[in-house]
Design a protein around this motif. Structure first.
Motif, PDB file in Angstrom:
ATOM      1  N   LEU A   1     -24.699   7.219  17.334  1.00 55.11           N
ATOM      2  CA  LEU A   1     -25.953   6.964  16.588  1.00 55.11           C
ATOM      3  C   LEU A   1     -27.318   7.510  17.388  1.00 55.11           C
ATOM      4  CD1 LEU A   1     -25.173   3.211  15.603  1.00 55.11           C
ATOM      5  CD2 LEU A   1     -25.087   4.920  14.141  1.00 55.11           C
TER       6      LEU A   1
ATOM      7  N   ARG B   1     -29.914  -0.649  18.575  1.00 53.98           N
ATOM      8  CA  ARG B   1     -29.185   0.420  19.492  1.00 53.98           C
ATOM      9  C   ARG B   1     -29.407   0.173  20.852  1.00 53.98           C
ATOM     10  NH1 ARG B   1     -30.379   5.368  14.975  1.00 53.98           N
ATOM     11  NH2 ARG B   1     -29.394   4.310  13.482  1.00 53.98           N
TER      12      ARG B   1
ATOM     13  N   ARG C   1     -17.792  -1.241  23.984  1.00 48.93           N
ATOM     14  CA  ARG C   1     -18.495  -0.519  22.974  1.00 48.93           C
ATOM     15  C   ARG C   1     -20.010  -1.061  23.239  1.00 48.93           C
ATOM     16  NH1 ARG C   1     -17.101  -1.798  16.731  1.00 48.93           N
ATOM     17  NH2 ARG C   1     -17.646  -3.817  17.465  1.00 48.93           N
TER      18      ARG C   1
ATOM     19  N   THR D   1     -19.501   4.652  19.248  1.00 50.39           N
ATOM     20  CA  THR D   1     -20.314   4.428  18.184  1.00 50.39           C
ATOM     21  C   THR D   1     -21.622   4.656  18.424  1.00 50.39           C
ATOM     22  OG1 THR D   1     -18.735   3.033  17.281  1.00 50.39           O
ATOM     23  CG2 THR D   1     -20.890   2.798  16.287  1.00 50.39           C
ATOM     24  N   VAL D   2     -22.390   3.926  19.442  1.00 48.26           N
ATOM     25  CA  VAL D   2     -23.879   3.827  19.630  1.00 48.26           C
ATOM     26  C   VAL D   2     -24.023   5.133  20.310  1.00 48.26           C
ATOM     27  CG1 VAL D   2     -25.577   2.513  20.445  1.00 48.26           C
ATOM     28  CG2 VAL D   2     -23.855   1.196  19.682  1.00 48.26           C
TER      29      VAL D   2
END
Lengths: 228, 346
Positions: free
Chosen positions: B103, B76, B148, B99-100
């Motif tokens: 997370l 990550r 991303r 996304t990250v």
């Protein structure tokens, strides 16, 4: 052609024992239970086999073996072993449901773009996040097609429940044949067919709702103008 | 800084992918790993974020051994861009980029705000946010892939052939944008490519690998072009490396001759800007002009293209202030080569 049984209003009375509403309800009950049990068994196994690639012969062969088993014969065998009741019926129907779900779960997982899965891992998703946030959503179209074919088969085949004294739309077929009431047999066949179509339509709507537009092609294709 | 310490990777089956690799990828710079297929460059890259585990040796990021860290948490903190972008087809562009951050425990709102900003940064307007990857061109997908990877602002980025799936024209544009982005961000980047031209163009450092997972040479692009350590590197870098190495030096030290030494009359406009050469009563346009900031390669090109074999230098205001003739250039390059060789000796 005699549709008098089908269009007799008395047979559509909600409280009439042996009327269409109660038979349909019982029929759908068997269908739902068989689908539920079959999915609970076949889905995790299929996903696991597809994810790991281990035991793929099970996924492939179970599909063929399961399809070649005659449900009525299996039901009679189960009744002989277990006696009458709901259990032998559910076992026979579940055996019917498992192969398409198992095979589609396996196929759905195998068809995934490995680069996308690689990206998911590389971005720091944990294995269960990769499975539930990436792999399963991407495999959903294939999974759903397997589930729909299982549902169609089990709706048609759940009529066997009546052969061992249970309810469901099979009653119309068995009882109608027993008393040579072909209008009743015809009514049963038509209702089963209509039910199957309606259920498939319902599942198509569910599929539309849970499958991302990015996968189903419903998102409009990219314009050709912008190329960079 | 990413440090490889005597890293070996032998795959089950016995093939050696990476053979005793030691190198240092400097902080804030872009290091390009380049080599023929099967040379271990991708394996080396994937060992940094533990997508592949080394058989022996250590890899450290800023002194911390990656082996001791939680895989998911490590990843990550490292941007990851792959060939064909590898976008999630079931998520919108915005959610792909978010996304990250998600997370890492950001709220959906924060993650989306960060994602939107990143999209703008890579040159995608907000209208793309709600689209799905299937609705984007290859170049757009690759930009989303970069956005991303940058979304959580990781100090380190790994890029595995990020630009190889798009056509040359689009790639050219992506290169330019990426260099501009990197100039702003100063990430520590490891990038894999099989394209030596891309490596030379983008890399602050280039690591040339050869078959069997050996590091053949590690250095700046200029070192690679001018002083390849062996025939393999020389061959791999290409035949016109002499000409290409001229891209790295500016014309600042290049001596010029007076405007009258061109062998033909240089026609100027009222402001003193060059228009062309008078040849037999006709004015032929100059092939272009250069300034002190332009590369020697450009000067060489101009001298070759010019109708009289002379490149015209202009000042900041566009007025002609000197000429470089073929033979001046050849003399200068010869001296430059001798000086380099002498430095090499010393």
């Amino acid at each position: 052609m005699n549709l008098s049984y089908l269009f007799d209003a008395a047979h559509w009375d909600l409280s009439a024992p042996g009327g269409f509403p109660q038979l349909i309800l019982a029929h759908l009950g068997y269908v739902a239970l068989a689908l539920l049990i079959g999915t609970v068994i076949a889905l995790p196994v299929g996903l696991w086999i597809g994810h790991t690639g281990r035991g793929s012969f099970i996924a492939i062969n179970s599909g063929n073996a399961g399809r070649s088993l005659p449900t009525l014969g299996l039901l009679m065998l189960m009744v002989t072993l277990l006696g009458l009741g709901l259990t032998p019926v559910l076992i026979a129907l579940t055996v019917l449901v498992i192969p398409p779900i198992l095979t589609s779960a396996y196929a759905g997982m195998r068809s995934l773009d490995h680069r996308v899965v690689d990206a998911a891992k590389g971005m720091g998703m944990r294995p269960w996040q990769v499975l539930f946030k990436v792999e399963v959503p991407m495999a959903l179209p294939v999974l759903m097609s397997g589930f729909r074919s299982a549902a169609l088969q089990v709706v048609a085949t759940a009529t066997v429940a009546a052969a061992v004294g249970l309810s469901g739309l099979g009653r119309l077929l068995i009882d109608g044949l027993a008393v040579n009431d072909y209008s009743r047999v015809l009514a049963g066949a038509i209702v089963v067919a209509v039910l199957a179509v309606l259920l498939d339509l319902l599942l198509a709507l569910v599929q539309r709702w849970i499958v991302s537009p990015g996968l189903s092609g419903r998102a409009q294709p990219r314009s050709r103008r912008a190329t960079t | 800084m990413i440090t490889f310490e005597d890293v070996v990777k032998i795959y089950p089956g016995g093939s050696t992918a990476v053979d005793h690799l030691s190198m240092e990828l400097p902080t804030g710079k872009m290091t390009v790993l380049v080599g023929p297929s099967g040379c271990g460059k991708t394996t080396s890259l994937r060992m940094i974020n533990r997508m592949v585990e080394p058989t022996s040796g250590r890899i450290l990021i800023d002194g911390r051994d990656v082996a001791g860290q939680d895989e998911a948490l490590l990843r990550r903190g490292i941007g990851y861009v792959i060939q064909h972008a590898g976008l999630f087809p079931h998520k919108t562009v915005l959610d792909n980029v978010a996304t990250v951050p998600l997370l890492l425990g950001k709220t959906r709102r924060e993650a989306r705000a960060a994602a939107l900003e990143l999209l703008e940064r890579v040159g995608l307007a907000a209208e793309f946010a709600g689209r799905y990857p299937a609705q984007l061109s290859g170049g757009q997908q690759q930009r989303v892939g970069v956005a991303r990877a940058l979304a959580a602002d990781p100090p380190v980025m790994l890029m595995d052939e990020p630009f190889s799936a798009v056509d040359p024209v689009v790639r050219e544009g992506l290169h330019r944008e990426f260099l501009r982005l990197q100039q702003d961000l100063g990430k520590t980047i490891a990038m894999v490519t099989h394209d030596i031209d891309e490596a030379i163009k983008l890399g602050d450092r280039v690591a040339v690998f050869r078959q069997g997972g050996h590091l053949a040479q590690f250095g700046t692009p200029q070192e690679l072009l001018e002083q390849p350590v062996d025939d393999f590197v020389a061959e791999f870098v290409g035949r016109d490396r002499g000409l290409r190495s001229l891209s790295f030096d500016t014309a600042a030290d290049l001596p010029v001759s007076p405007l009258t030494d061109g062998g033909a009359e240089l026609v100027l406009d009222e402001a003193g800007r060059p228009v062309g050469w008078r040849l037999g009563g006709v004015v032929q346009p100059t092939a272009g002009v250069f300034t002190k900031a332009d590369s020697l390669r450009m000067v060489t090109d101009l001298a070759i293209m010019s109708p009289v074999g002379v490149a015209v230098r202009v000042g900041a205001d566009g007025t002609a202030d000197g000429l470089v003739r073929h033979h001046d250039l050849v003399d200068f390059l010869a001296t430059r080569r001798d000086r380099r060789a002498a430095e090499q000796e010393a």
